[in-house]
Design a protein around this motif. Structure first.
Motif, PDB file in Angstrom:
ATOM      1  N   LEU A 173       7.521  18.640  50.644  1.00 18.03           N
ATOM      2  CA  LEU A 173       8.888  17.973  50.635  1.00 18.03           C
ATOM      3  C   LEU A 173       9.990  18.430  51.235  1.00 18.03           C
ATOM      4  O   LEU A 173      10.774  18.589  51.578  1.00 18.03           O
ATOM      5  N   GLY A 174       9.934  19.801  50.413  1.00 20.33           N
ATOM      6  CA  GLY A 174      11.175  20.945  50.168  1.00 20.33           C
ATOM      7  C   GLY A 174      11.620  20.106  49.242  1.00 20.33           C
ATOM      8  O   GLY A 174      12.746  20.494  48.831  1.00 20.33           O
ATOM      9  N   LEU A 175      11.077  19.799  47.773  1.00 21.28           N
ATOM     10  CA  LEU A 175      12.685  19.459  46.971  1.00 21.28           C
ATOM     11  C   LEU A 175      11.818  20.637  45.949  1.00 21.28           C
ATOM     12  O   LEU A 175      11.239  20.592  45.375  1.00 21.28           O
ATOM     13  N   LEU A 176      13.092  20.180  45.158  1.00 14.07           N
ATOM     14  CA  LEU A 176      13.377  21.296  44.111  1.00 14.07           C
ATOM     15  C   LEU A 176      13.697  20.985  42.461  1.00 14.07           C
ATOM     16  O   LEU A 176      14.219  19.771  42.583  1.00 14.07           O
ATOM     17  N   SER A 177      12.778  21.185  41.541  1.00 10.81           N
ATOM     18  CA  SER A 177      13.215  20.326  40.353  1.00 10.81           C
ATOM     19  C   SER A 177      14.263  21.772  39.979  1.00 10.81           C
ATOM     20  O   SER A 177      14.614  22.346  40.128  1.00 10.81           O
ATOM     21  N   GLU A 178      14.705  21.500  38.541  1.00 12.41           N
ATOM     22  CA  GLU A 178      15.504  21.929  37.394  1.00 12.41           C
ATOM     23  C   GLU A 178      14.696  23.468  37.353  1.00 12.41           C
ATOM     24  O   GLU A 178      15.255  24.266  37.398  1.00 12.41           O
ATOM     25  N   ASP A 179      13.582  24.230  36.983  1.00 13.73           N
ATOM     26  CA  ASP A 179      12.754  24.736  36.631  1.00 13.73           C
ATOM     27  C   ASP A 179      11.636  25.179  36.869  1.00 13.73           C
ATOM     28  O   ASP A 179      11.211  24.294  37.961  1.00 13.73           O
ATOM     29  N   LEU A 180      11.648  26.470  37.138  1.00 16.39           N
ATOM     30  CA  LEU A 180       9.794  27.346  38.051  1.00 16.39           C
ATOM     31  C   LEU A 180       9.617  27.946  37.068  1.00 16.39           C
ATOM     32  O   LEU A 180       9.846  28.958  36.352  1.00 16.39           O
ATOM     33  N   ALA A 181       8.319  27.778  37.100  1.00 23.72           N
ATOM     34  CA  ALA A 181       8.006  28.816  36.201  1.00 23.72           C
ATOM     35  C   ALA A 181       6.934  30.234  37.031  1.00 23.72           C
ATOM     36  O   ALA A 181       7.068  30.298  38.292  1.00 23.72           O
ATOM     37  N   PHE A 182       7.177  31.587  35.627  1.00 23.15           N
ATOM     38  CA  PHE A 182       7.405  32.415  36.651  1.00 23.15           C
ATOM     39  C   PHE A 182       5.838  32.872  37.482  1.00 23.15           C
ATOM     40  O   PHE A 182       6.033  33.677  38.126  1.00 23.15           O
ATOM     41  N   ASP A 183       4.562  32.605  36.056  1.00 23.27           N
ATOM     42  CA  ASP A 183       3.345  33.264  36.176  1.00 23.27           C
ATOM     43  C   ASP A 183       2.727  32.306  38.247  1.00 23.27           C
ATOM     44  O   ASP A 183       3.157  32.877  38.708  1.00 23.27           O
ATOM     45  N   ASN A 184       3.451  30.909  37.939  1.00 27.56           N
ATOM     46  CA  ASN A 184       2.682  30.127  39.325  1.00 27.56           C
ATOM     47  C   ASN A 184       3.537  29.465  40.107  1.00 27.56           C
ATOM     48  O   ASN A 184       2.861  28.753  40.954  1.00 27.56           O
ATOM     49  N   GLY A 185       4.167  29.476  39.595  1.00 26.63           N
ATOM     50  CA  GLY A 185       5.797  29.185  40.386  1.00 26.63           C
ATOM     51  C   GLY A 185       5.604  27.723  40.183  1.00 26.63           C
ATOM     52  O   GLY A 185       6.381  26.336  41.372  1.00 26.63           O
ATOM     53  N   GLU A 186       4.742  26.882  39.448  1.00 26.27           N
ATOM     54  CA  GLU A 186       4.928  25.492  38.688  1.00 26.27           C
ATOM     55  C   GLU A 186       6.423  24.775  38.857  1.00 26.27           C
ATOM     56  O   GLU A 186       6.898  25.204  38.077  1.00 26.27           O
ATOM     57  N   ALA A 187       6.813  23.597  39.165  1.00 27.02           N
ATOM     58  CA  ALA A 187       8.469  22.941  38.785  1.00 27.02           C
ATOM     59  C   ALA A 187       7.820  22.585  37.555  1.00 27.02           C
ATOM     60  O   ALA A 187       7.101  21.545  37.158  1.00 27.02           O
ATOM     61  N   TRP A 188       9.597  22.442  36.775  1.00 27.23           N
ATOM     62  CA  TRP A 188       9.293  21.788  35.805  1.00 27.23           C
ATOM     63  C   TRP A 188      10.415  21.100  35.342  1.00 27.23           C
ATOM     64  O   TRP A 188      11.643  21.944  36.336  1.00 27.23           O
TER      65      TRP A 188
END
Length: 593
Positions: free
Chosen positions: A551-566
Motif C-alpha cells: 500500500l506504499g507504507l513504511l515502518s522504521e527499519d528494513l532488513a538488509f537481506d530480504n527487505g522485510e519491514a521491522w
C-alpha cells in the motif's frame, strides 16, 4: 491464521487510527486515542485471550487484493473464495468539515458487499481490555452490541442480524451490509444512508486536501500516500504528532529493541511539519506550534517527547499480557526517553516554526509576540550546545557532545536571527547572529577530524553516524563544501550496506545494529543529490520505493537481506524522508511541458 507482518493499511481521521491486514482484519487500534488501551491488539498476540481483532472472515478464502481509493485514506480490500465468490470491504474513519470545524468521531466504518457468487462470511468483532488481559462485558439491543471497557463504552451498530455477530455465525452475504464501530451513541437514522453519506463526504474531504498539495512531477502516488499517512498521525485535539501508531514492533528480530512510539517526539514532529510545509499543507504546522506553546516553560526548557495530551511523565512498563509481535517481547507501554536530555529539540522546534514568519498564506502569521516566545528556546540552545546529551538516537548508556545536537542548537540561533531580520528587530538579529557565529566556529573546530578527513558523531570523536548527512540540509555547511562531500563519502563507505544504511555501526546499549534505518537511507539519497550524484541518488530512491509495503507504507527499519519491514508502523520519520527525497530528485514541472 498467518504469522503477523507489516503488510498493513492504516485508516484514521486525526482522532484515532486502525491498522488493517491484507484480509481486511483490524489487528491494531488504540481507543479512544492513539495512546489508549489497544482494544484491537492481535498484532501483538494476546497470550491469555482469543480475539483482539475485528474481522470479516470469508470461508474458503483463496486470495485477496487491497488498495486505497485514489487520493484518500479509504481502504478497499477484496477477498476471493475457492467457489468463485468475491466480496469487497471498504474501511474508513469519517472526516469532513462541518459547521466551521472538522467532524472526526472515534468511529470506524466498514461496508461489506458481495461482488460475485455467494460468499459466506463470519463477522468477528472481539475487542479486548487492559492490554489484552480481559474480555469486556457485552450488552446488546435491537441493532447494536456494546462492550463496557474500563474507560469508555464501545458500540457496534450494524444491519447484520445481531445474533450473527454476537455468536459469530456464518451467513451468506447476498446484499451490502454496514458496520459502524464507535462511541456509545445511538445512530438516529438509516445505517446504510449514514454510511453512504459518510463515505462520500470523507472521500471528498481527502481528495480536496490532496488537491492543494504542491507535489513533485515524479513519484506523485508515493508522495501523496506519504502525505496522507503523516496527516493521519496528528492528534488534532492537541496538535501533537505521534512517531508511529504502534508499540514494541522490534527494530530487528528478537533484538528487544521494542519501544512505544505512540507519543510526540518534538524532533520527529518537527520533521513532519517541515515535510508537509514543503507540500503546502501548513495547517499541521499551526496546530503543532499550538501544542508546543502549551508545553514550553517560562525558561523555554523542553523534554524530547510528551504525551498527546501534554503529559510530561511517560513511565515505561513491560506488559505481561501480550506476547509481542511474532512472540518477540517485551511489549512496552510508555517510554523512558522522556527523562533524557536531547538538546537538539530546541533547534527542531525553531526550525518548524520559521515558516510561520515568512509564509504570507497563513491565517495567523508569526509576529513579535510569537518571536518572544521562541527566544527562550534559543537561550536554551546556546547554553546547551556543548553539553553532553543522549543524542537523537537516544543512547541509554552514555552521554556525549553530539555533533548533530550542536548543529541543531546552532540552527535555533541562526533561524532566530533570520526571523528577527524579517521582523526588523535589528538588535535581536545582531544578538542571535553573534551567538550563532560563536557556535558555528566551535562546532567546526571540535567536530571535524583532520586525521580522519570527515566530520565525526561527537566532539573530538572518531565514529560516524548518519545524522551528519543533515548538516547541509539545515544550512550549517554548504553541500559543495569539501568537508561535507568527504563526510558523505565516508558514510557511504562505512554505513552503507547494499542499498540501505545503518544509522551507526558501533555497538550501543543493546549490541550492534542489525537492520537499516529507513530515514537514514533517505538522508543519504538526499545528500547524494545535494553533492551532485543525482543518478546514483535516483537509483537508490527507486530501489527504496520498492521496499514499501503493497500500500506504499513504511515502518522504521528494513532488513538488509530480504527487505522485510521491522520497527513501529507506520513510521512518520520514514515517510518524511520519502517526501523530502522526492522533492529533491524530481524533474521540474517545466520539464514535462
Amino acid at each position: 491464521m498467518s504469522e503477523p507482518n507489516l503488510d498493513l493499511g492504516v485508516v484514521g481521521n486525526g482522532s484515532f487510527g486502525a491498522l488493517i491486514d491484507r484480509h481486511g482484519r483490524v489487528v491494531w487500534s488504540c481507543l479512544p486515542t492513539f495512546d489508549g488501551d489497544p482494544t484491537f491488539c492481535a498484532l501483538l498476540q494476546p497470550n491469555a485471550q482469543e480475539g483482539g481483532d475485528f474481522a470479516i472472515e470469508l470461508e474458503d478464502m483463496t486470495g485477496s487484493e487491497q488498495q486505497y481509493l485514489t487520493n484518500t485514506a479509504i481502504l478497499r480490500t477484496v477477498l476471493y473464495d475457492k467457489h468463485g465468490g468475491a466480496l469487497e470491504i471498504i474501511d474508513f474513519a469519517p472526516r469532513w468539515r462541518n459547521n466551521d470545524r472538522f467532524y472526526r468521531p472515534v468511529s470506524l466504518i466498514r461496508q461489506v458487499r458481495p461482488l460475485k457468487g455467494s460468499p459466506r462470511i463470519i463477522v468477528r468483532a472481539r475487542p479486548l481490555a487492559n492490554w489484552g488481559a480481559d474480555v469486556p462485558d457485552a450488552t446488546w439491543g435491537s441493532n447494536h452490541i456494546r462492550w463496557v471497557l474500563p474507560d469508555h463504552v464501545l458500540r457496534l451498530t450494524t444491519d447484520v442480524p445481531l445474533r450473527f455477530v454476537r455468536d459469530q455465525l456464518p451467513f451468506v452475504l447476498n446484499h451490502p451490509v454496514h458496520l459502524v464501530l464507535g462511541v456509545d451513541e445511538t445512530l438516529t437514522r438509516s445505517i446504510s444512508g449514514y454510511v453512504q453519506e459518510a463515505f462520500q463526504r470523507t472521500r471528498d474531504y481527502w481528495r480536496e486536501w490532496v488537491r492543494y498539495l504542491s507535489i513533485p512531477l515524479e513519484w506523485q502516488d508515493a508522495v501523496i500516500r506519504s502525505a496522507i499517512t503523516l496527516k493521519l498521525c496528528q492528534y488534532e485535539d492537541s496538535g501533537a504528532i505521534i512517531a508511529a501508531m504502534t508499540t514494541s514492533i522490534p527494530e530487528a528480530p528478537g533484538s528487544i529493541r521494542n519501544w512505544d512510539y505512540r507519543y510526540c517526539w518534538l524532533r520527529d514532529a518537527a520533521f513532519v511539519v517541515r515535510a508537509l510545509n514543503r507540500l503546502g499543507a501548513t495547517r499541521t504546522m499551526e496546530q503543532f506550534l499550538g501544542y508546543i506553546f502549551n508545553l514550553a516553560t517560562a525558561d523555554g526548557s523542553l523534554q524530547p517527547l510528551y504525551g498527546i495530551g501534554f503529559e510530561a511523565k511517560l513511565d515505561e512498563h513491560e506488559v505481561a499480557t501480550l506476547d509481542g509481535y511474532r512472540g518477540m517481547g517485551p511489549v512496552r507501554r510508555g517510554n523512558l526517553a522522556w527523562v533524557q536530555r536531547q538538546h537538539d529539540v530546541y533547534g527542531s522546534v525553531v526550525l518548524a516554526s520559521t515558516q510561520l514568519f515568512f509564509d504570507q498564506r497563513l491565517q495567523d502569521p508569526g509576529d513579535t509576540h510569537t518571536f518572544a516566545r521562541l527566544e527562550p528556546l534559543g537561550e536554551q540552545a546556546f547554553a546547551l550546545h556543548d553539553v553532553p546529551d543522549a543524542g537523537l538516537w537516544e543512547f541509554r548508556g552514555r552521554t556525549e557532545v553530539h555533533t548533530y545536537t550542536s548543529a541543531m542548537c546552532w540552527a535555533a540561533c541562526d533561524r532566530l536571527c533570520k526571523i528577527a531580520v524579517r521582523l526588523k528587530l535589528d538588535e535581536r538579529a545582531t544578538y542571535w547572529r553573534d551567538r550563532a557565529n560563536v557556535m558555528h566556529a566551535r562546532i567546526l573546530r571540535e567536530a571535524w577530524s583532520e586525521d580522519l578527513g570527515h566530520f565525526t558523531d561527537t566532539f573530538g570523536g572518531h565514529r560516524l553516524d548518519a545524522s551528519l548527512l543533515l548538516l547541509a540540509d539545515i544550512g550549517f555547511i554548504e553541500a559543495d563544501d569539501a568537508r561535507f562531500v568527504a563526510t558523505v563519502d565516508a558514510i557511504g563507505r562505512d554505513l552503507k550496506h547494499g542499498n540501505a544504511l545503518y544509522r551507526y555501526v558501533a555497538p550501543d546499549d543493546f549490541g550492534e545494529p542489525e537492520t537499516s534505518f529507513t530515514i537514514c537511507t533517505f538522508w543519504y539519497i538526499d545528500a547524494l543529490a545535494a553533492i551532485g550524484r543525482l543518478d546514483e541518488a535516483r537509483e537508490m530512491f527507486e530501489m527504496l520505493l520498492e521496499r514499501r509495503n503493497h500500500l506504499g507504507l513504511l515502518s522504521e527499519d528494513l532488513a538488509f537481506d530480504n527487505g522485510e519491514a521491522w520497527g513501529n508502523f507506520p513510521q512518520t520519520y520514514s515517510h518524511v524522508g520519502l517526501i523530502t527525497a522526492a522533492m529533491r530528485l524530481s524533474r521540474s514541472w517545466q520539464e514535462a511541458s
